[in-house]
Design a protein around this motif. Structure first.
Motif, PDB file in Angstrom:
ATOM      1  N   GLU A   2     -39.120  -6.955  55.971  1.00 48.07           N
ATOM      2  CA  GLU A   2     -39.220  -6.039  54.838  1.00 48.07           C
ATOM      3  C   GLU A   2     -39.726  -6.795  53.617  1.00 48.07           C
ATOM      4  OE1 GLU A   2     -35.619  -3.934  54.147  1.00 48.07           O
ATOM      5  OE2 GLU A   2     -35.255  -3.663  56.271  1.00 48.07           O
ATOM      6  N   ALA A   3     -40.141  -6.050  52.644  1.00 51.62           N
ATOM      7  CA  ALA A   3     -40.690  -6.647  51.427  1.00 51.62           C
ATOM      8  C   ALA A   3     -39.623  -7.440  50.673  1.00 51.62           C
ATOM      9  CB  ALA A   3     -41.285  -5.567  50.535  1.00 51.62           C
ATOM     10  N   VAL A   4     -38.387  -6.943  50.689  1.00 50.46           N
ATOM     11  CA  VAL A   4     -37.301  -7.622  49.971  1.00 50.46           C
ATOM     12  C   VAL A   4     -37.013  -8.973  50.623  1.00 50.46           C
ATOM     13  CG1 VAL A   4     -34.863  -7.462  49.326  1.00 50.46           C
ATOM     14  CG2 VAL A   4     -36.300  -5.420  49.261  1.00 50.46           C
ATOM     15  N   GLU A   5     -36.985  -8.976  51.953  1.00 48.45           N
ATOM     16  CA  GLU A   5     -36.737 -10.226  52.662  1.00 48.45           C
ATOM     17  C   GLU A   5     -37.847 -11.233  52.418  1.00 48.45           C
ATOM     18  OE1 GLU A   5     -36.260  -9.201  56.748  1.00 48.45           O
ATOM     19  OE2 GLU A   5     -34.245  -8.410  56.468  1.00 48.45           O
TER      20      GLU A   5
END
Length: 129
Positions: A2-5
């Motif tokens: 994911e983008a957050v990770e």
């Protein structure tokens, strides 16, 4: 991922790169600590700044092999010597002054029928002087 990770991973890499650069600067200034001491010193400094870092990571950043950090030096216990064997070897030394430890262990085997390792005879003779 994911983008957050991915952002977290990127931020973590940037921080680790900064720490590596700091360590390189200190190395170039001639800090003389080596191995385990160096890694432990850095771990305490990073923990004082509020960073929670494993010893393995710090060892990797500093460029020290993990096995060097992980292995604690252990002292060997002095080898125990049977008092009867020690006394018998002292008697042989008094009788045969010019014999070395190898010959003394052979004499002990032949005269008294007890097998004594020549290393043990050497330790006893070294203690006597």
């Amino acid at each position: 991922m994911e983008a957050v990770e991915q952002k977290d991973l990127k931020r973590h890499r940037e921080k680790s790169d900064q720490r590596v650069l700091q360590i390189e600067v200190l190395k170039s200034r001639g800090y003389c600590l080596r191995g385990r001491e160096l890694v432990l010193r850095w771990k305490t400094k990073l923990e004082a700044q509020g960073h929670k870092v494993s010893l393995r990571k710090v060892a990797e950043w500093v460029g020290v092999c993990w096995s060097t950090v992980n292995d604690k030096p252990r002292r060997r216990k002095p080898a125990g010597v049977d008092r009867q064997v020690e006394k018998a070897i002292y008697q042989l030394i008094q009788r045969y002054l010019r014999y070395g430890f190898g010959k003394i262990s052979v004499k002990r085997r032949r005269l008294m029928g007890v097998i004594v390792n020549k290393k043990k005879a050497h330790r006893i003779m070294a203690r006597q002087g």
